[in-house]
Design a protein around this motif. Structure first.
Motif, PDB file in Angstrom:
ATOM      1  N   ASP A  42       0.749  -1.266  -0.135  1.00 45.62           N
ATOM      2  CA  ASP A  42       0.060  -0.038  -0.178  1.00 45.62           C
ATOM      3  C   ASP A  42       0.738   1.251   0.001  1.00 45.62           C
ATOM      4  N   VAL A  43       1.599   1.458  -1.085  1.00 43.57           N
ATOM      5  CA  VAL A  43       2.432   2.602  -1.227  1.00 43.57           C
ATOM      6  C   VAL A  43       1.792   3.541  -2.084  1.00 43.57           C
ATOM      7  N   SER A  44       1.501   4.992  -1.836  1.00 45.17           N
ATOM      8  CA  SER A  44       1.209   5.910  -2.514  1.00 45.17           C
ATOM      9  C   SER A  44       2.108   7.041  -2.109  1.00 45.17           C
ATOM     10  N   LEU A  45       2.375   7.690  -3.647  1.00 43.57           N
ATOM     11  CA  LEU A  45       3.696   8.615  -3.882  1.00 43.57           C
ATOM     12  C   LEU A  45       3.284   9.444  -5.201  1.00 43.57           C
ATOM     13  N   THR A  46       3.574  10.468  -5.156  1.00 43.16           N
ATOM     14  CA  THR A  46       3.621  11.505  -6.479  1.00 43.16           C
ATOM     15  C   THR A  46       4.948  11.854  -6.892  1.00 43.16           C
ATOM     16  N   VAL A  47       5.320  11.913  -8.011  1.00 45.81           N
ATOM     17  CA  VAL A  47       6.625  12.556  -8.346  1.00 45.81           C
ATOM     18  C   VAL A  47       6.370  13.692  -9.406  1.00 45.81           C
ATOM     19  N   GLY A  48       6.619  14.853  -9.022  1.00 51.88           N
ATOM     20  CA  GLY A  48       6.468  16.054  -9.823  1.00 51.88           C
ATOM     21  C   GLY A  48       7.393  16.248 -11.153  1.00 51.88           C
ATOM     22  N   SER A  49       6.904  16.838 -12.179  1.00 58.52           N
ATOM     23  CA  SER A  49       7.493  17.069 -13.240  1.00 58.52           C
ATOM     24  C   SER A  49       8.763  17.846 -12.916  1.00 58.52           C
ATOM     25  N   GLY A  50      10.081  17.384 -13.419  1.00 59.80           N
ATOM     26  CA  GLY A  50      11.350  17.909 -13.201  1.00 59.80           C
ATOM     27  C   GLY A  50      11.981  17.606 -11.856  1.00 59.80           C
ATOM     28  N   GLU A  51      11.000  17.007 -10.894  1.00 65.38           N
ATOM     29  CA  GLU A  51      11.798  16.751  -9.422  1.00 65.38           C
ATOM     30  C   GLU A  51      12.843  15.529  -9.432  1.00 65.38           C
ATOM     31  N   VAL A  52      13.615  15.759  -8.463  1.00 61.67           N
ATOM     32  CA  VAL A  52      14.278  14.416  -8.284  1.00 61.67           C
ATOM     33  C   VAL A  52      13.822  13.901  -6.705  1.00 61.67           C
ATOM     34  N   VAL A  53      13.198  12.560  -6.893  1.00 63.72           N
ATOM     35  CA  VAL A  53      12.701  12.093  -5.653  1.00 63.72           C
ATOM     36  C   VAL A  53      13.766  10.997  -5.389  1.00 63.72           C
ATOM     37  N   GLY A  54      14.536  11.146  -4.012  1.00 67.69           N
ATOM     38  CA  GLY A  54      15.328  10.012  -3.386  1.00 67.69           C
ATOM     39  C   GLY A  54      14.307   8.936  -2.752  1.00 67.69           C
ATOM     40  N   ILE A  55      14.746   7.774  -3.153  1.00 63.73           N
ATOM     41  CA  ILE A  55      14.093   6.587  -2.341  1.00 63.73           C
ATOM     42  C   ILE A  55      15.135   5.938  -1.555  1.00 63.73           C
ATOM     43  N   LEU A 215      14.920  16.439 -16.966  1.00 59.68           N
ATOM     44  CA  LEU A 215      14.533  15.176 -16.529  1.00 59.68           C
ATOM     45  C   LEU A 215      13.954  15.325 -15.101  1.00 59.68           C
ATOM     46  N   THR A 216      13.172  14.283 -14.947  1.00 63.05           N
ATOM     47  CA  THR A 216      12.580  13.941 -13.815  1.00 63.05           C
ATOM     48  C   THR A 216      13.514  12.651 -13.165  1.00 63.05           C
ATOM     49  N   TYR A 217      13.676  12.581 -11.717  1.00 65.27           N
ATOM     50  CA  TYR A 217      14.251  11.268 -11.564  1.00 65.27           C
ATOM     51  C   TYR A 217      13.795  10.887 -10.359  1.00 65.27           C
ATOM     52  N   MET A 218      13.777   9.426 -10.350  1.00 65.14           N
ATOM     53  CA  MET A 218      13.505   8.546  -9.312  1.00 65.14           C
ATOM     54  C   MET A 218      14.744   8.152  -8.609  1.00 65.14           C
ATOM     55  N   PHE A 219      15.419   8.491  -7.859  1.00 67.17           N
ATOM     56  CA  PHE A 219      16.940   8.163  -7.269  1.00 67.17           C
ATOM     57  C   PHE A 219      16.966   7.164  -6.029  1.00 67.17           C
ATOM     58  N   ILE A 220      16.955   5.950  -6.745  1.00 70.09           N
ATOM     59  CA  ILE A 220      17.134   4.720  -5.412  1.00 70.09           C
ATOM     60  C   ILE A 220      18.544   4.504  -4.769  1.00 70.09           C
ATOM     61  N   SER A 221      18.514   4.492  -3.613  1.00 67.74           N
ATOM     62  CA  SER A 221      20.025   4.236  -3.099  1.00 67.74           C
ATOM     63  C   SER A 221      19.955   4.029  -1.475  1.00 67.74           C
ATOM     64  N   HIS A 222      20.907   3.102  -1.202  1.00 67.60           N
ATOM     65  CA  HIS A 222      20.785   3.109   0.228  1.00 67.60           C
ATOM     66  C   HIS A 222      21.894   3.998   0.896  1.00 67.60           C
ATOM     67  N   ASP A 223      22.534   4.901  -0.275  1.00 68.58           N
ATOM     68  CA  ASP A 223      23.501   5.631   0.496  1.00 68.58           C
ATOM     69  C   ASP A 223      22.983   7.143   0.809  1.00 68.58           C
ATOM     70  N   LEU A 224      22.607   7.261   1.932  1.00 73.41           N
ATOM     71  CA  LEU A 224      21.901   8.689   2.368  1.00 73.41           C
ATOM     72  C   LEU A 224      22.733   9.860   1.793  1.00 73.41           C
ATOM     73  N   ALA A 262      17.079   6.809  13.522  1.00 76.73           N
ATOM     74  CA  ALA A 262      18.262   5.561  13.537  1.00 76.73           C
ATOM     75  C   ALA A 262      19.171   5.636  12.324  1.00 76.73           C
ATOM     76  N   LEU A 263      18.544   5.541  11.184  1.00 79.53           N
ATOM     77  CA  LEU A 263      19.303   5.426  10.027  1.00 79.53           C
ATOM     78  C   LEU A 263      20.264   6.686   9.896  1.00 79.53           C
ATOM     79  N   LEU A 264      20.040   7.813  10.174  1.00 78.69           N
ATOM     80  CA  LEU A 264      20.708   8.957  10.226  1.00 78.69           C
ATOM     81  C   LEU A 264      21.964   8.752  10.856  1.00 78.69           C
ATOM     82  N   GLN A 265      21.730   8.229  12.423  1.00 82.45           N
ATOM     83  CA  GLN A 265      22.655   8.201  13.221  1.00 82.45           C
ATOM     84  C   GLN A 265      23.705   7.075  12.792  1.00 82.45           C
ATOM     85  N   GLU A 266      23.198   6.192  12.154  1.00 78.83           N
ATOM     86  CA  GLU A 266      24.169   4.823  11.830  1.00 78.83           C
ATOM     87  C   GLU A 266      25.107   5.119  10.703  1.00 78.83           C
ATOM     88  N   ILE A 267      24.881   6.119   9.881  1.00 78.21           N
ATOM     89  CA  ILE A 267      25.729   6.558   8.704  1.00 78.21           C
ATOM     90  C   ILE A 267      27.073   6.858   9.394  1.00 78.21           C
TER      91      ILE A 267
END
Lengths: 329, 325
Positions: A42-55, A215-224, A262-267
């Motif tokens: 149940d994931v809902s999300l919008t990506v605007g035109s020209g936006e870079v959304v990091g996942i 360009l519009t980007y969906m930028f998927i990474s484990h690297d914060l 927690a994630l922010l602390q662990e990097i």
């Protein structure tokens, strides 16, 4: 304005095919439950035109599945995705094909996503030719242009992928994606396997392309730190669900969800000399048997009895800031 | 006694290839004391792993350690006969690999593998060995170690497998552990757990640690000293805070400057141009010269090694304090 991508209540379940015995049992009215992986829940999300959304998220959080569904490589099990306001099913065939072509994907490992027996000009030019973006006569020039834009010397167009370094191979993947003139790129861990000095070069290329081609980007990474650098907005996922979403500055300044914190602390940080790690406990649970209620509750330092029972809604907690945690109540 | 636990002097390792002998690491020197953590940093092909394997005596033909000394507690490991080296390896010196599958046998239960490791070096009863194995699993944070001993490697998650590999390395309380990118394949929260374990180990047991990685941020929080390698040589080596705060070799300087956390959000990253040279065809003189903005004619000669305030530097034109990142 219509968002570039609008994802509403999308879920993706993977299960294995029934074996013969199971099918017979089912036919006889005996149903054994099969293991189902809820890759997206149940994931809902919008990506605007020209936006870079990091996942961002750790293994098994569903970030790659989400990218693949948006790119049209996988089908969603439930929910719908609108491309500039329309679902693919609503569009005439031609338009749907074009909508798919408009979203291109850059993969993590360029050596397994490039055909080792094809030369660079074939890799870059094949799809463009097939989809009529260029003619056979103009192909060589067209390929040279794509290569130059991706930072490759067109003189190398007759070489094979193995004759390139890792960073250059990633550039070939980028040139191939750009060749069909997309307006959106989905980058799935696209810089993860590169050396630090090469990673900076590729990230700069992505930023240049955004500016030059809008360009519009969906930028998927484990690297914060990479996601922080390149994104306008960041989505944090955990075990198939979005747990937090906010504009980049807001998320890193005021993380609301205990998992994000927690994630922010662990990097590991270059500048803060931390002699003592105080890691969050426990493993990432198996997506085959996710914990009840809030998926993070077994590892959460702030968990309450309610967290084990009730799934927290992803709710607005500030301008453009959403978080899924019972502590927000 | 003040002699360091490990002293590497001018280590050189070569590989025989069709195109002749290729020197993969050269003039590598450093020391490591008890309880000290040394970060060995570099990009792919910089020779950081080969350095680790050379110390362990794990370089096989066509490779060969062809020069220098590896003094472990005063004894040169290069001159030790293989049976003596074998008695040290896994006992006093242990290695942790990036991929725990390299350490673990997939068809043997964890207890079988751990007991075997103990009995290889010590004459103790199986019961004693089993208890030691259980304690080691507990020490690296594996819950209910008694039950987990009976599991097979595939029944563990990636992070847990790496803990088992670390537990095996710990069985004989080695004086020195060489860890080759042990957390690179792990998730952030799991990496932090592993780092906490090894940090405690160095502090409480005086284990010396060589931590090989490409990730400077990990080193910043873990190591006491850092050695940066480029094309087979250590180009900068010193106290970790000093080197990260004021990198002086143009390569270290560029590397740190290119990290996203060192650049304003959304802006172009400062980048090092070009790519790492092939080790078989290194540029003449300083190997970093073609990528270096500070390079001059002088760099066509081998750069001098200077040592100031505990920092080693291999450069004609180091970055000065004033222009630090």
């Amino acid at each position: 304005m219509t968002p570039r991508i609008e994802i509403t209540h999308v879920s993706k379940r993977f299960s294995r095919k029934s074996e013969l015995v199971e099918r017979l049992a089912e036919r006889a009215g005996l149903k054994a439950p099969k293991p189902v992986v809820h890759a997206l829940d149940d994931v809902s999300l919008t990506v605007g035109s020209g936006e870079v959304v990091g996942i961002v998220g750790e293994s098994g959080c569903g970030k790659s599945t989400l990218g693949r569904i948006v790119a049209g490589i996988l089908d969603a099990s439930a929910g719908e995705i609108r491309y500039k306001g329309q679902t693919l099913a609503e569009m005439p065939d031609r338009q749907a094909a074009q909508a798919r072509l408009d979203v291109q994907m850059i993969f993590q490992d360029p050596s397994s996503s490039l055909n080792p027996r094809h030369r660079v000009d074939e890799i870059v030019g094949a799809a463009a030719l097939r989809h009529g973006k260029t003619t056979r006569a103009g192909l060589a020039d067209y390929v040279a242009e794509q290569m130059r834009r991706a930072g490759l010397d067109p003189a190398m167009s007759r070489r094979f992928p193995h004759q390139f370094s890792g960073g250059q191979r990633q550039r070939i993947g980028i040139a191939r994606a750009l060749a069909v003139q997309p307006d959106m790129l989905i980058c799935d861990e696209s810089v993860a396997s590169l050396d630090v000095s090469i990673q900076a070069q590729i990230l700069n290329l992505f930023m240049d392309l955004r500016r030059d081609l809008n360009l519009t980007y969906m930028f998927i990474s484990h690297d914060l730190s990479v996601v922080e650098h390149i994104s306008d907005r960041v989505v944090v996922m955990y075990l198939g669900r979005i747990v937090e979403e906010a504009p980049v500055a807001e998320l890193f300044a005021h993380p609301a969800h205990p998992y994000t914190r927690a994630l922010l602390q662990e990097i590991p940080q270059l500048d803060t000399k931390r002699r003592h790690y105080a890691p969050i406990k426990g493993e990432i649970p198996s997506p085959l048997a996710p914990p009840s209620g809030c998926h993070f509750h077994p590892r959460c330092p702030l968990a309450m009895p309610r967290c084990a029972l009730e799934r927290p809604e992803l709710r607005q907690i500030g301008p453009a800031h959403r978080s899924a945690c019972h502590l927000n109540d | 006694m003040t002699a360091p636990m490990l002293e590497i002097r001018n280590l050189r390792t070569e590989f025989a290839t069709d195109a002749g002998r290729v020197t993969v690491i050269d003039e590598v020197s450093f020391t490591l004391n008890r309880g000290q953590v040394l970060g060995l940093v570099g990009e792919s092909g910089s020779g950081k792993s080969v350095t680790g394997f050379s110390i362990m005596g794990l370089i096989d033909p066509p490779g060969q350690v062809s020069g220098g000394q590896i003094l472990f507690k005063g004894e040169d490991l290069r001159t030790l006969p293989e049976p003596r080296m074998r008695a040290l390896r896994g006992n006093r010196i242990a290695m942790i690999f990036q991929d725990p599958a390299m350490t673990l046998n997939p068809v043997l239960r964890i207890d079988t593998q751990m007991i075997e490791t103990i009995l290889a070096h010590e004459k103790v009863s199986k019961t004693v060995a089993r208890d030691r194995a259980r304690d080691a699993l507990g020490m690296v944070g594996i819950p209910s170690p008694e039950e987990r001993l009976r599991a097979y490697p595939h029944q563990f998650s990636g992070g847990m497998r790496q803990r088992v590999a670390i537990a095996i390395a710990l069985l004989h309380r080695p004086d020195l552990i060489i860890a080759d990118e042990p957390t690179t394949a792990l998730d952030v929260t799991i990496q932090a757990q592993i780092l906490a374990v090894v940090q405690r180990l160095a502090r409480d047991h005086g284990t010396g640690l060589i931590w090989i990685t490409h990730d400077l941020s990990v080193i910043a929080g873990l190591a006491d000293r850092v050695a940066v390698m480029y094309a087979g040589r250590i180009v900068e080596h010193g106290d970790v805070d000093t080197v990260i705060r004021t990198p002086r070799h143009p390569y270290t300087h560029g590397l740190i400057g290119s990290l996203p956390s060192r650049n304003p959000r959304g802006q172009h990253l400062k980048q090092i141009t070009g790519t790492t040279p092939a080790i078989a065809a290194l540029p003449q003189g300083c190997a970093f010269r073609p990528r270096c903005a500070r390079a001059t004619e002088a760099c066509l000669a081998a750069p001098p090694v200077t040592q100031t305030e505990g920092r080693l530097l291999r450069c004609f034109h180091p970055v000065t304090e004033g222009e630090a990142a």
